[in-house]
Design a protein around this motif. Structure first.
Motif, PDB file in Angstrom:
ATOM      1  N   UNK A 112       9.812   4.090  15.724  1.00 16.92           N
ATOM      2  CA  UNK A 112      10.680   3.461  14.743  1.00 16.92           C
ATOM      3  C   UNK A 112      10.574   1.941  14.748  1.00 16.92           C
ATOM      4  N   UNK A 113      10.521   1.285  15.874  1.00 11.73           N
ATOM      5  CA  UNK A 113      10.283  -0.175  15.797  1.00 11.73           C
ATOM      6  C   UNK A 113       8.965  -0.518  15.110  1.00 11.73           C
ATOM      7  N   UNK A 114       7.934   0.313  15.374  1.00  6.83           N
ATOM      8  CA  UNK A 114       6.651   0.073  14.710  1.00  6.83           C
ATOM      9  C   UNK A 114       6.751   0.285  13.211  1.00  6.83           C
ATOM     10  N   UNK A 115       7.490   1.337  12.796  1.00  9.59           N
ATOM     11  CA  UNK A 115       7.682   1.583  11.367  1.00  9.59           C
ATOM     12  C   UNK A 115       8.475   0.450  10.734  1.00  9.59           C
ATOM     13  N   UNK A 116       9.476  -0.069  11.438  1.00  7.26           N
ATOM     14  CA  UNK A 116      10.271  -1.190  10.936  1.00  7.26           C
ATOM     15  C   UNK A 116       9.363  -2.382  10.633  1.00  7.26           C
ATOM     16  N   UNK A 117       8.464  -2.688  11.551  1.00  8.36           N
ATOM     17  CA  UNK A 117       7.532  -3.803  11.340  1.00  8.36           C
ATOM     18  C   UNK A 117       6.612  -3.526  10.167  1.00  8.36           C
ATOM     19  N   UNK A 118       6.162  -2.277  10.049  1.00  9.85           N
ATOM     20  CA  UNK A 118       5.272  -1.931   8.944  1.00  9.85           C
ATOM     21  C   UNK A 118       5.980  -2.080   7.598  1.00  9.85           C
ATOM     22  N   UNK A 119       7.259  -1.711   7.534  1.00 12.05           N
ATOM     23  CA  UNK A 119       7.994  -1.848   6.283  1.00 12.05           C
ATOM     24  C   UNK A 119       8.158  -3.314   5.906  1.00 12.05           C
ATOM     25  N   UNK A 120       8.413  -4.168   6.902  1.00  7.88           N
ATOM     26  CA  UNK A 120       8.500  -5.603   6.611  1.00  7.88           C
ATOM     27  C   UNK A 120       7.189  -6.129   6.050  1.00  7.88           C
ATOM     28  N   UNK A 121       6.083  -5.641   6.583  1.00  5.46           N
ATOM     29  CA  UNK A 121       4.779  -6.054   6.057  1.00  5.46           C
ATOM     30  C   UNK A 121       4.594  -5.563   4.623  1.00  5.46           C
ATOM     31  N   UNK A 122       5.132  -4.354   4.315  1.00  6.28           N
ATOM     32  CA  UNK A 122       5.033  -3.825   2.948  1.00  6.28           C
ATOM     33  C   UNK A 122       5.816  -4.692   1.973  1.00  6.28           C
ATOM     34  N   UNK A 123       6.944  -5.209   2.421  1.00  7.58           N
ATOM     35  CA  UNK A 123       7.753  -6.058   1.550  1.00  7.58           C
ATOM     36  C   UNK A 123       7.020  -7.331   1.182  1.00  7.58           C
ATOM     37  N   UNK A 124       6.142  -7.791   2.063  1.00  4.96           N
ATOM     38  CA  UNK A 124       5.392  -9.006   1.793  1.00  4.96           C
ATOM     39  C   UNK A 124       5.764 -10.116   2.758  1.00  4.96           C
ATOM     40  N   UNK A 125       4.784 -10.936   3.085  1.00  3.46           N
ATOM     41  CA  UNK A 125       4.998 -12.002   4.056  1.00  3.46           C
ATOM     42  C   UNK A 125       6.130 -12.931   3.651  1.00  3.46           C
ATOM     43  N   UNK A 157      17.163 -11.954   4.880  1.00  5.66           N
ATOM     44  CA  UNK A 157      18.153 -11.073   5.533  1.00  5.66           C
ATOM     45  C   UNK A 157      18.302  -9.718   4.867  1.00  5.66           C
ATOM     46  N   UNK A 158      18.378  -9.698   3.532  1.00 11.93           N
ATOM     47  CA  UNK A 158      18.570  -8.404   2.857  1.00 11.93           C
ATOM     48  C   UNK A 158      17.373  -7.488   3.072  1.00 11.93           C
ATOM     49  N   UNK A 159      16.177  -8.042   3.118  1.00 11.77           N
ATOM     50  CA  UNK A 159      14.983  -7.230   3.362  1.00 11.77           C
ATOM     51  C   UNK A 159      15.020  -6.650   4.772  1.00 11.77           C
ATOM     52  N   UNK A 160      15.416  -7.469   5.741  1.00 13.94           N
ATOM     53  CA  UNK A 160      15.535  -6.972   7.112  1.00 13.94           C
ATOM     54  C   UNK A 160      16.557  -5.835   7.199  1.00 13.94           C
ATOM     55  N   UNK A 161      17.681  -6.014   6.520  1.00 12.44           N
ATOM     56  CA  UNK A 161      18.705  -4.958   6.554  1.00 12.44           C
ATOM     57  C   UNK A 161      18.209  -3.680   5.895  1.00 12.44           C
ATOM     58  N   UNK A 162      17.511  -3.821   4.750  1.00 10.48           N
ATOM     59  CA  UNK A 162      17.004  -2.630   4.072  1.00 10.48           C
ATOM     60  C   UNK A 162      15.998  -1.902   4.942  1.00 10.48           C
ATOM     61  N   UNK A 163      15.085  -2.646   5.547  1.00 12.40           N
ATOM     62  CA  UNK A 163      14.100  -2.012   6.429  1.00 12.40           C
ATOM     63  C   UNK A 163      14.789  -1.280   7.574  1.00 12.40           C
ATOM     64  N   UNK A 164      15.807  -1.914   8.130  1.00 15.07           N
ATOM     65  CA  UNK A 164      16.521  -1.280   9.238  1.00 15.07           C
ATOM     66  C   UNK A 164      17.199   0.013   8.784  1.00 15.07           C
ATOM     67  N   UNK A 165      17.895  -0.021   7.637  1.00 16.04           N
ATOM     68  CA  UNK A 165      18.604   1.185   7.176  1.00 16.04           C
ATOM     69  C   UNK A 165      17.636   2.287   6.772  1.00 16.04           C
ATOM     70  N   UNK A 166      16.456   1.911   6.279  1.00 15.25           N
ATOM     71  CA  UNK A 166      15.462   2.921   5.955  1.00 15.25           C
ATOM     72  C   UNK A 166      15.008   3.672   7.205  1.00 15.25           C
ATOM     73  N   UNK A 167      14.920   2.964   8.329  1.00 15.33           N
ATOM     74  CA  UNK A 167      14.428   3.588   9.563  1.00 15.33           C
ATOM     75  C   UNK A 167      15.547   4.284  10.319  1.00 15.33           C
ATOM     76  N   UNK A 168      16.692   3.607  10.479  1.00 17.17           N
ATOM     77  CA  UNK A 168      17.751   4.146  11.329  1.00 17.17           C
ATOM     78  C   UNK A 168      18.961   4.688  10.555  1.00 17.17           C
ATOM     79  N   UNK A 169      19.052   4.410   9.263  1.00 15.50           N
ATOM     80  CA  UNK A 169      20.206   4.887   8.514  1.00 15.50           C
ATOM     81  C   UNK A 169      21.480   4.223   9.009  1.00 15.50           C
TER      82      UNK A 169
END
Length: 790
Positions: free
Chosen positions: A496-509, A515-527
């Motif tokens: 899950x930490x690896x997936x979290x990082x991958x989702x941030x990369x998908x969002x774009x550098x 902050x909102x992107x970080x929160x969305x990535x987190x909720x996508x992985x951990x709910x």
């Protein structure tokens, strides 16, 4: 055309007698009908009429003009008037002139009411008692278009109810009669003329009526006219009648269900366009006029003429325009519909929306402004309406170019909501609405992007997969992450930490630190669940402090530590990291709880400094209410330290003096564990440690006296009593090495009573006879340590 005629009045004696009798009858009129006809041609003057009227007063008496159906299927049209005196000079005479219509009606397709006051009618019996066969049946001239229009406008409030009732006359055999009250029989004739104009010709020709009767309840015609003195208003609530009193008396209440056709027809009459009603009626055929009288057709004619209609009329006209027009419904009709008037209903908006394509070419005309204004107001009101109702309104707004910018937000919110959690019907409507509308699709994707950022991004993932596959997500970083998460498989088993990082990369550098992107990535992985301590520790180490602090993830990491299980090996380390990286944002209680968790880890690892018991007591007081996992962990760690090898005596004393009952009872519970007793049996020196600990601070008060006494009695004493003599000696030796009073206290504590000494001596002899402890049975009593020492 030759018609069968008859005259009836009071006449001098003759071959047929005297008094009221037929004074002239056509030769070809069947004699068998005369008895029936005689019952229909009578006349009674009004109750308040003068008994001896003058010539001028006679002219004001009502005219009884009536149309009847006879038993043989033919009809009788009769005009009866009051004539004053008879042949003998007595008052009370009248004259009735009637014609029988055996088949095709009046000449020239003239309707019965059109014969009102025709020159054909006679006020006296013709000379010689023979009807004038040469008289021509021509229409009367007393009811004309101008007079009718003035008449209905003066009675506008009764027009629609009257027309509504007229349309019921032929719908069933027991339809209520219409009792019409006026002060002049001429006005009754006007009402009958209006009624005839709104009925199909074949029904108007069959309409039975009378313009006057003194006894309306005995009349059998469909429309019965009478004067106020008949008191017809007293029957306004009787279901057998519909009373229309135009003299200020009581009329029947309005029907529960309005008749839209009657409402439109009334408006046309009041607007001076009765010919449109007549044209619409003539265009219909058949006798079931309830179905034939098409309100849509009539309303469309009215709207095209610019006549203001109510909402029901406009709705009918719009539906008619949509379903019956070949090609365009016509500019005049569309402009009439756009003009509006009264407040538009939901049904009208649905009908108008069906004409969106027809309205589009007229969008720039000023005449469309009322419709655009009303539409924008309706879009505001309909923001929460069912999607099926909202989408047609937007299509109409799109066709009219009516403030699409203002209309778009309401629609996109509804479409987004429908796609997220609406029923299948709404989701299907939303998909259809987006098809081929890139501007609308982009706006809805923006709504979903915000929903992913502020709501449940996993729900948005499902929408993208099920409802919008292949959507253009280039400008929506949250949606790009949601789409990527939908293909990640089983999140519970993923890195899950690896997936979290991958989702941030998908969002774009450019979005990684948002902050909102970080929160969305987190909720996508951990709910909604916190990460495991090891996962939280990984994120804490990898993310810059400013990132996770701005995104509000500090609270999530803190919760992961606080809610950790007592046996999670990573939790104390996470607590150390949080205290190091998030110290500025920690709440006081959370800080104390994390320090306690860190301390528990240090104690368990043997790295705690002296004074940890006092520190634990102080931190626990600051951390209340303390999470159960941390409380169990620190209690177990502290008890383990105090019950471990070479326990620090000062720590227990500090705990005792703190009076912390929770830690003391946790210590007692741990001391009662079988592992403690087993170790004491194996290691006399450890038993000596326990004795020393449990003899600490006697008489200190609080829970400790109870706890230590219970431990000495129920834990240590059973172990010591069963110790071999050499182990007891080893225990004493350990106490002697400590110095102080410990050895003496133990001997006093362990000295048996009389029974114990007897038992001890007996046990010693038994041991001697059997060669030592190896020969004891499970029921034997062991010698005390003191006896062994002796």
């Amino acid at each position: 055309m030759t018609v069968q005629q008859l005259h009836y009045t009071s006449a001098a004696p003759g071959p047929d007698g005297s008094g009221f009798r037929f004074t002239a009858v056509s030769d070809d009129l069947p004699a068998a009908l005369l008895g029936e006809v005689e019952q229909l041609v009578g006349y009674e003057p009004p109750r308040d009429a003068p008994a001896r009227p003058s010539a001028a007063e006679l002219a004001s008496f009502p005219v009884a003009f009536s149309h009847h159906r006879l038993s043989d299927g033919s009809r009788l049209l009769c005009r009866a008037v009051y004539t004053g005196t008879d042949y003998s000079g007595r008052y009370g005479n009248f004259h009735a002139h009637a014609v029988r219509l055996p088949g095709g009606g009046l000449p020239g397709s003239m309707l019965p009411i059109q014969a009102w006051e025709s020159p054909f009618w006679a006020d006296r019996t013709p000379e010689g008692g023979v009807p004038d066969r040469s008289a021509e049946f021509t229409p009367g001239r007393h009811i004309d278009r101008t007079g009718l229009l003035e008449f209905v406008r003066a009675r506008a409030e009764r027009l629609e109810p009257f027309l509504t009732d007229v349309r019921t006359l032929f719908r069933s055999p027991d339809a209520p009669q219409l009792l019409v009250v006026e002060r002049d029989s001429m006005h009754i004739a006007h009402w009958i003329a209006v009624a005839s104009s709104v009925l199909p010709p074949e029904l108007a020709d069959r309409l039975t009526f009378t313009t006057y009767t003194r006894r309306p309840l005995l009349a059998r015609q469909q429309i019965v006219g009478t004067l106020p003195d008949a008191d017809a208003g007293g029957f306004a609530s009787d279901h057998r009648y519909r009373v229309h009193d135009c003299t200020g008396g009581h009329s029947s209440p309005d029907r529960e269900e309005a008749d839209p056709w009657a409402a439109v027809a009334a408006r046309l009459w009041l607007a001076g366009r009765p010919e449109l009603v007549a044209a619409a009626v003539r265009s219909r055929t058949g006798t079931d006029h309830g179905a034939a009288d098409d309100v849509g057709q009539l309303a469309a004619l009215a709207a095209a003429e610019g006549i203001a209609l109510d909402a029901a009329g406009r709705t009918a006209a719009a539906r008619r325009a949509r379903t019956h027009s070949a090609g365009s419904p016509g500019t005049a009709l569309l402009l009439g519909l756009a003009a509006g008037g009264t407040e538009r209903t939901a049904g009208e908006w649905t009908a108008l929306a069906g004409l969106a394509d027809e309205f589009a070419p007229l969008a720039a005309q000023p005449a469309m402004d009322p419709l655009k204004r009303d539409l924008l107001q309706e879009l505001e009101r309909a923001a929460a309406a069912p999607l099926d109702a909202l989408l047609p309104l937007f299509r109409l707004a799109d066709a009219l170019d009516a403030g699409r910018t203002a209309a778009l937000p309401a629609l996109t919110e509804r479409l987004g909501t429908a796609l997220l959690d609406g029923p299948e019907r709404d989701r299907s409507s939303a998909r259809a609405a987006l098809d081929g509308r890139p501007e609308l699709a982009a706006a809805v994707l923006g709504i979903l992007d915000r929903a992913a950022a502020t709501g449940d991004p996993r729900a948005v993932s499902r929408v993208l997969t099920a409802e919008l596959p292949g959507a253009d997500l280039a400008f929506h970083p949250h949606l790009r992450m949601a789409a990527a998460a939908a293909t990640a498989g089983d999140l519970a088993r993923a890195d899950r930490p690896g997936l979290f990082t991958a989702l941030l990369n998908t969002a774009g550098t450019e979005h990684r630190s948002t902050p909102s992107v970080l929160r969305t990535a987190f909720r996508l992985v951990w709910g909604d669940t916190p990460p495991r301590p090891v996962e939280a520790g990984t994120l804490l180490a990898e993310l810059p402090a400013a990132w996770h602090r701005a995104a509000g993830l500090d609270e999530v990491f803190v919760r992961a530590a606080l809610d950790s299980t007592p046996d999670d090996p990573e939790a104390p380390e996470l607590a150390k990291s949080l205290l190091l990286h998030c110290s500025e944002t920690l709440e006081p209680r959370h800080r104390a709880a994390l320090l306690l968790l860190e301390l528990a880890g240090d104690i368990a690892a043997g790295e705690a400094r002296a004074g940890c018991a006092g520190q634990a007591v102080a931190l626990r007081a600051q951390a209340l209410p303390l999470e159960a996992g941390i409380e169990r962990r620190v209690s177990a760690a502290l008890a383990g330290r105090l019950l471990g090898a070479d326990p620090p005596l000062g720590e227990l004393l500090a705990l005792v003096r703190s009076g912390d009952e929770h830690f003391l009872r946790a210590y007692a519970e741990a001391a009662r564990h079988e592992s403690v007793a087993d170790r004491m049996r194996r290691e006399p020196a450890y038993a000596a440690d326990c004795f020393t600990a449990w003899q600490t601070a006697p008489g200190d008060g609080g829970p400790w006296d109870e706890i230590r006494t219970g431990l000495l009695t129920s834990v240590l004493r059973p172990v010591v009593r069963r110790m071999p003599a050499e182990d007891v000696e080893a225990l004493l030796a350990s106490l002697r090495r400590r110095g102080g009073p410990w050895a003496g206290q133990f001997e006093d504590w362990n000295r048996p009573g009389v029974l114990g000494r007897v038992a001890g001596r007996w046990r010693a002899r038994s041991v001697s006879r059997n060669g030592g402890a190896a020969g004891r049975g499970p029921g034997d009593i062991e010698p005390t340590g003191e006896e062994r020492h002796r």
